[in-house]
Design an enzyme around this catalytic site. Structure first.
Site, PDB file in Angstrom:
ATOM      1  N   PRO A   1      -9.434   1.245   2.031  1.00 25.29           N
ATOM      2  CA  PRO A   1      -9.795  -0.175   2.038  1.00 25.29           C
ATOM      3  C   PRO A   1      -9.081  -0.975   3.120  1.00 25.29           C
ATOM      4  O   PRO A   1      -7.916  -0.757   3.415  1.00 25.29           O
ATOM      5  CB  PRO A   1      -9.392  -0.662   0.644  1.00 25.29           C
ATOM      6  N   ASN A   2      -9.840  -1.876   3.692  1.00 20.25           N
ATOM      7  CA  ASN A   2      -9.397  -2.842   4.697  1.00 20.25           C
ATOM      8  C   ASN A   2      -9.108  -2.240   6.063  1.00 20.25           C
ATOM      9  O   ASN A   2      -8.809  -2.973   7.005  1.00 20.25           O
ATOM     10  CB  ASN A   2      -8.183  -3.646   4.199  1.00 20.25           C
TER      11      ASN A   2
ATOM     12  N   ARG B   1      -6.777  -7.585  11.450  1.00 24.02           N
ATOM     13  CA  ARG B   1      -6.018  -7.801  10.208  1.00 24.02           C
ATOM     14  C   ARG B   1      -4.519  -7.687  10.482  1.00 24.02           C
ATOM     15  O   ARG B   1      -4.027  -6.659  10.916  1.00 24.02           O
ATOM     16  CB  ARG B   1      -6.404  -6.747   9.169  1.00 24.02           C
TER      17      ARG B   1
ATOM     18  N   TYR C   1      -0.139  -4.221  11.660  1.00 28.20           N
ATOM     19  CA  TYR C   1      -1.014  -3.080  11.908  1.00 28.20           C
ATOM     20  C   TYR C   1      -1.386  -2.887  13.379  1.00 28.20           C
ATOM     21  O   TYR C   1      -2.072  -1.923  13.715  1.00 28.20           O
ATOM     22  CB  TYR C   1      -2.298  -3.222  11.085  1.00 28.20           C
TER      23      TYR C   1
ATOM     24  N   ASN D   1      -5.909   7.968   4.868  1.00 32.81           N
ATOM     25  CA  ASN D   1      -5.134   6.740   4.799  1.00 32.81           C
ATOM     26  C   ASN D   1      -5.729   5.981   3.624  1.00 32.81           C
ATOM     27  O   ASN D   1      -6.755   5.315   3.766  1.00 32.81           O
ATOM     28  CB  ASN D   1      -5.234   5.930   6.090  1.00 32.81           C
TER      29      ASN D   1
ATOM     30  N   ALA E   1      -4.220   0.503   0.219  1.00 32.55           N
ATOM     31  CA  ALA E   1      -3.578   0.042  -1.016  1.00 32.55           C
ATOM     32  C   ALA E   1      -3.792   0.990  -2.196  1.00 32.55           C
ATOM     33  O   ALA E   1      -3.010   0.978  -3.145  1.00 32.55           O
ATOM     34  CB  ALA E   1      -4.079  -1.354  -1.367  1.00 32.55           C
TER      35      ALA E   1
ATOM     36  N   GLU F   1      -1.305  12.554   3.985  1.00 26.44           N
ATOM     37  CA  GLU F   1      -1.394  11.105   3.766  1.00 26.44           C
ATOM     38  C   GLU F   1      -0.841  10.405   5.004  1.00 26.44           C
ATOM     39  O   GLU F   1       0.250  10.741   5.471  1.00 26.44           O
ATOM     40  CB  GLU F   1      -0.557  10.734   2.538  1.00 26.44           C
TER      41      GLU F   1
ATOM     42  N   HIS G   1      -0.316   6.547   7.206  1.00 29.63           N
ATOM     43  CA  HIS G   1      -0.277   5.080   7.177  1.00 29.63           C
ATOM     44  C   HIS G   1       0.030   4.582   8.575  1.00 29.63           C
ATOM     45  O   HIS G   1       0.886   5.147   9.273  1.00 29.63           O
ATOM     46  CB  HIS G   1       0.781   4.575   6.194  1.00 29.63           C
TER      47      HIS G   1
ATOM     48  N   ARG H   1       8.443  -2.065   4.173  1.00 28.06           N
ATOM     49  CA  ARG H   1       7.686  -3.236   3.739  1.00 28.06           C
ATOM     50  C   ARG H   1       8.039  -3.572   2.289  1.00 28.06           C
ATOM     51  O   ARG H   1       9.112  -3.231   1.809  1.00 28.06           O
ATOM     52  CB  ARG H   1       6.199  -2.966   3.924  1.00 28.06           C
TER      53      ARG H   1
END
Length: 147
Positions: A10-11, A18, A23, A75, A78, A99, A101, A108
């Site tokens: 998502p996103n 964004r 990012y 990825n 969330a 995985e 990111h 964060r």
């Protein structure tokens, strides 16, 4: 020939616009282009998929087994911190995965440091922007060639 699937959660379709301070400014299309170039150079079949919907990501993982996918790079966005269902899809299919990111999730908010996937992943690459994907893709190719 290795067959690798990259799933963007998502996103991630908003990369480039964004929160560029977190990012960066690189778009998802640009990341996919770099992955496609690596795939061609290494004679690997690449499929990419992006969804903002948890159920669609789960279906994609489940269908990967019947499409002879040998490795997945994901990825989960969330969903990393919330989705036991995505975890269960990986456990059910037994397809090895990494995985990734774009940002360093450990630098964060505290809630981002927990992943429902990292303990069952072959590895986790975080914080290198586009290169998180490229490093994972290189590792996936090595893994597929050794299998």
């Amino acid at each position: 020939m290795a067959n690798i699937l990259v799933i963007h959660g998502p996103n991630l379709n908003l990369l480039g616009t964004r929160e560029p301070e977190v990012y960066g400014t690189e778009t998802l299309a640009s990341i996919n282009k770099h992955l496609a170039q690596m795939a061609e150079q290494n004679e690997v079949r690449l499929r990419t998929y992006q969804s903002n919907t948890e159920g669609n990501i789960i279906s994609c993982i489940q269908q990967a087994a019947s499409k002879d996918i040998q490795f997945i790079i994901i990825n989960p966005g969330a969903f990393t911190h919330t989705s036991i269902a995505i975890r269960d899809a990986f456990l059910a299919t037994r397809i090895p995965f990494i995985e990734v990111h774009v940002s360093n999730v450990y630098a964060r908010e505290e809630f981002r440091s927990h992943s429902y996937l990292s303990d069952i992943a072959l590895g986790v690459i975080s914080g290198f922007g586009r290169n998180s994907y490229l490093l994972a893709f290189e590792a996936a190719i090595i893994h597929c060639n050794q299998s």
